[in-house]
Design an enzyme around this catalytic site. Structure first.
Site, short mmCIF file in Angstrom:
data_model
loop_
_atom_site.label_atom_id
_atom_site.label_comp_id
_atom_site.label_asym_id
_atom_site.label_seq_id
_atom_site.Cartn_x
_atom_site.Cartn_y
_atom_site.Cartn_z
N GLY A 274 -45.31 3.11 -49.96
CA GLY A 274 -46.34 4.03 -49.49
C GLY A 274 -47.71 3.45 -49.77
O GLY A 274 -47.83 2.50 -50.54
N CYS B 263 -41.18 -0.98 -53.60
CA CYS B 263 -42.64 -1.14 -53.59
C CYS B 263 -43.31 0.04 -54.31
O CYS B 263 -43.13 0.20 -55.50
CB CYS B 263 -43.14 -1.31 -52.16
SG CYS B 263 -44.83 -1.92 -52.11
N TYR B 264 -44.02 0.91 -53.62
CA TYR B 264 -44.62 2.06 -54.32
C TYR B 264 -43.56 2.87 -55.04
O TYR B 264 -43.78 3.39 -56.13
CB TYR B 264 -45.40 2.96 -53.34
CG TYR B 264 -46.01 4.13 -54.08
CD1 TYR B 264 -47.19 3.97 -54.80
CD2 TYR B 264 -45.35 5.36 -54.14
CE1 TYR B 264 -47.72 5.01 -55.54
CE2 TYR B 264 -45.88 6.41 -54.88
CZ TYR B 264 -47.07 6.22 -55.58
OH TYR B 264 -47.58 7.25 -56.31
N HIS C 256 -40.12 -5.62 -49.76
CA HIS C 256 -39.50 -4.68 -48.81
C HIS C 256 -38.18 -5.26 -48.28
O HIS C 256 -38.20 -6.06 -47.34
CB HIS C 256 -40.46 -4.40 -47.65
CG HIS C 256 -41.61 -3.53 -48.05
ND1 HIS C 256 -41.58 -2.17 -47.95
CD2 HIS C 256 -42.81 -3.85 -48.58
CE1 HIS C 256 -42.71 -1.66 -48.39
NE2 HIS C 256 -43.48 -2.67 -48.78
N GLU D 13 -36.08 -3.76 -46.50
CA GLU D 13 -35.71 -3.12 -45.24
C GLU D 13 -36.20 -3.86 -44.01
O GLU D 13 -35.74 -3.59 -42.91
CB GLU D 13 -36.20 -1.66 -45.22
CG GLU D 13 -37.72 -1.46 -45.20
CD GLU D 13 -38.37 -1.46 -46.58
OE1 GLU D 13 -37.87 -2.17 -47.48
OE2 GLU D 13 -39.40 -0.77 -46.76
N SER E 250 -31.80 13.66 -16.84
CA SER E 250 -32.79 12.83 -16.15
C SER E 250 -32.19 11.50 -15.71
O SER E 250 -32.79 10.78 -14.92
CB SER E 250 -33.95 12.55 -17.10
OG SER E 250 -33.51 11.71 -18.15
N GLY F 31 -31.74 9.24 -17.99
CA GLY F 31 -32.08 8.38 -19.13
C GLY F 31 -30.94 8.41 -20.15
O GLY F 31 -30.02 9.23 -20.05
N VAL F 32 -31.04 7.51 -21.13
CA VAL F 32 -29.94 7.38 -22.09
C VAL F 32 -29.68 8.68 -22.86
O VAL F 32 -28.55 9.14 -22.96
CB VAL F 32 -30.25 6.25 -23.12
CG1 VAL F 32 -29.10 6.09 -24.10
CG2 VAL F 32 -30.54 4.95 -22.42
N ASP F 33 -30.76 9.30 -23.38
CA ASP F 33 -30.55 10.44 -24.27
C ASP F 33 -29.90 11.62 -23.56
O ASP F 33 -28.91 12.17 -24.04
CB ASP F 33 -31.88 10.88 -24.89
CG ASP F 33 -32.61 9.73 -25.55
OD1 ASP F 33 -31.92 8.75 -25.90
OD2 ASP F 33 -33.83 9.79 -25.71
N SER F 34 -30.45 12.01 -22.40
CA SER F 34 -29.86 13.18 -21.74
C SER F 34 -28.47 12.85 -21.20
O SER F 34 -27.60 13.72 -21.16
CB SER F 34 -30.79 13.73 -20.66
OG SER F 34 -30.91 12.84 -19.59
N SER F 35 -28.22 11.61 -20.83
CA SER F 35 -26.89 11.24 -20.34
C SER F 35 -25.85 11.37 -21.46
O SER F 35 -24.75 11.89 -21.26
CB SER F 35 -26.87 9.79 -19.83
OG SER F 35 -27.77 9.64 -18.77
N LYS G 285 -32.37 5.80 -31.79
CA LYS G 285 -32.08 5.41 -30.40
C LYS G 285 -30.87 4.47 -30.27
O LYS G 285 -30.03 4.67 -29.41
CB LYS G 285 -33.32 4.72 -29.83
CG LYS G 285 -33.26 4.44 -28.36
CD LYS G 285 -33.70 5.65 -27.60
CE LYS G 285 -33.68 5.43 -26.12
NZ LYS G 285 -34.20 6.62 -25.42
#
Ligand code: XMP
Length: 520
Positions: A59, A86-87, A176, A178, A230, A232-236, A376
């Site tokens: 942070g 880190c923080y 870090h 990550e 739509s 798109g990936v998410d709604s599909s 995603k």
């Protein structure tokens, strides 16, 4: 299959730009985790959450500031493993009685650490005596350790680059792990959640799918759900998941704005209605949308009109279904995580992306959001698990307002048709060259600029088409894609030869920032 509830890692966010990457690494290790902002975590919430282990993020704060953010004391008394990054390491050390000082030698970016001792965090990655690359970003540093800790790695700027208290299972790293610039960082995080915390690592998409199907059934019961599809990936993915859970209790509404890519509407209807047999209302509203956009050139105005028209059309179609209590939504985890803001104040609106933000309130329906906890790329994985074709799962993002924001200035049906053809040629060539998956987003833009050309013996005075392709990991920053010149030349020639109305093609070499991905 282990119970997810007893296998969850809690990430306490102190406002680092890369906290979400910690969650990504934990989940890649097959362990479920959630991110909670530090100022919302209390002793009671910790007890209720019952994490298997806790990770304290980095942070921007300094432990020397007044009102510096802290972890609740219970973090260190509830007898679970803790990893401070880190923080997170600094506050852990300060809260447990060690000392943190502003460093005279600040470290930013790549740095080397010397591994001075064995540590369970390093298993399978780093050996005692080796020198390893990490990514640092810190001003303060730990100066003396609380009782029980030992040093396991050092760097020039951080004598306590990694520390361990094996008895209490408390670990801290100044760097870090990550980020990808710490090459073995993912292994260090996996070691913490698997070997130190003892999580079983069986959180997979197959596991998630079964759980999500059961949750949807429990939430919806015998009720009806409407979902805006739509393509798109998410709604599909939501459509197929909901259909698997509740069958014909789901109706999808596909509002065709007339601003989609070439053949896209047919593909969506073909897959969901014809292949999956999902009840689907296809509302062809192209004329309505283009009518409302007549004469409008301002990008934000276009977005507002499209968003409002979409809601009107959707609502009207949804009413026809009758008796639906629930609205399906493809909300993802990054939309849900509450961000920690230290430097309050309103942020500047560059573009208003949430075109249909008001939909749920206006429809007064209960939300079904089965992707709320996913990132995603996890949604893509879930799509594969559900058997969605790769052509849908791997799709480039496509903005809600569609081609309207790829035609700067005033729209017309002809301009949309010209752009669709150019865009289709460009994408076909990209797919044929095997480049589609290496690119985050690629599209054509039809410019409101006419230039002189010569075709055959005749003079032409037609529009310019700009081609854009970028690489990115999240759409927040982007670099232009480096095509080879022979490839981009071939695409330009095809577009000019095959698309009437375009006589010049240019390639956009702007990165984001300072440019945005879309032109409007
Ligand atoms: P920009 O152009 O802001 O785009 O760099 C970042 C990402 O967001 C998409 N985008 C939108 N998506 N509605 C959307 O649903 C919008 O109004 C919108 N504007 C941009 C863009 O395609 C890229 O993926």
């Amino acid at each position: 299959m282990t119970d997810q509830k007893n296998n969850t890692i809690l990430i306490i966010d102190f406002g680092s730009q890369v906290t979400q990457l910690i969650a990504r690494r934990v989940r890649e290790a097959g362990v479920y985790c959630e991110i909670h902002p530090f100022n919302k975590v209390t002793g009671e919430s910790l007890a209720a959450f019952n994490p298997r282990a806790i990770i304290l993020s980095g942070g921007p704060a300094s432990v020397h500031e007044a009102d510096t953010p802290k972890a609740p004391d219970e973090v260190f008394t509830m007898d679970v493993p803790v990893l401070g990054i880190c923080y997170g390491q600094q506050t852990m050390v300060a809260q447990l009685g060690g000392d943190v000082q502003p460093a005279d030698h600040r470290e930013f970016g790549r740095a080397m650490v010397d591994v001075s001792d064995d540590c369970v965090l390093f298993d399978g990655a780093w050996a005692k005596g080796s020198r390893e690359q990490v990514w640092m970003s810190h001003g303060d540093r730990v100066d003396s350790l609380p009782e029980g800790f030992r040093v396991v790695a050092v760097s020039d700027g951080a004598p306590f680059a990694a520390i361990a208290d094996d008895a209490r299972k408390f670990y801290g790293v100044q760097f870090h792990p990550e980020v990808v610039h710490t090459p073995h960082g993912a292994q260090l995080i996996a070691n913490f959640v698997r070997h130190v915390a003892g999580c079983s690592g069986d959180w997979t998409m197959a596991h998630f799918k079964d759980q999500a199907v059961a949750d949807v059934r429990a939430q919806v019961g015998g009720g009806k759900v409407i979902l805006g599809l739509s393509g798109g990936v998410d709604s599909s993915v939501v459509a197929v998941l909901l259909h698997e859970a509740i069958g014909d209790q789901l109706t999808c509404v596909f509002v065709d704005t007339g601003l989609m890519r070439m053949n896209e509407a047919d593909e969506v209807v073909g897959l969901f209605r014809d292949h999956y047999n999902i009840p689907l209302i296809h509302k062809d509203a192209g004329d309505l949308f283009l009518g409302k956009l007549d004469g409008v050139s301002d990008p934000e105005q276009k977005r507002k009109i499209i968003g409002a028209t979409f809601i009107d059309v959707f609502e009207e179609e949804a009413k026809k279904v009758g008796g639906a209590e629930f609205l399906g939504q493809g909300t993802l985890y990054p939309d849900v995580i509450e961000s920690v803001s230290f430097h309050g104040g309103p942020s500047v609106t560059i573009k208003s992306h949430h075109n249909v933000g008001g939909l749920p309130e206006r429809m007064n329906m209960k939300l079904v959001e089965p992707l709320r906890t996913l990132f995603k790329d996890e949604v893509r994985e879930l799509g594969r698990e559900l058997g969605l074709p790769e052509r849908f799962v791997g799709r480039h993002p496509f903005p809600g307002p569609g081609l309207a924001i790829r035609i700067p200035g005033v729209l017309s049906r002809d301009k949309v048709a010209v752009l669709q053809k150019a865009d289709a040629i460009y994408l076909e060539e990209i797919r044929n060259a095997g480049l589609y998956d290496a690119i985050w987003q690629a599209f054509a833009v039809l410019l409101p600029v006419q230039t002189v050309g010569v075709m055959g013996d005749a003079r032409t005075y037609d529009n310019v088409c700009a081609l854009r392709a970028v690489t990115s990991t999240d759409g927040m920053t982007a670099d232009f894609f480096h095509f080879d010149q022979e490839f981009i030349g071939r695409v330009a020639t095809r577009i000019i030869n095959e698309v009437r109305g375009i006589n010049r093609v240019v390639y956009d070499i702007t990165s984001k920032p300072p440019g945005t991905i879309e032109w409007e």
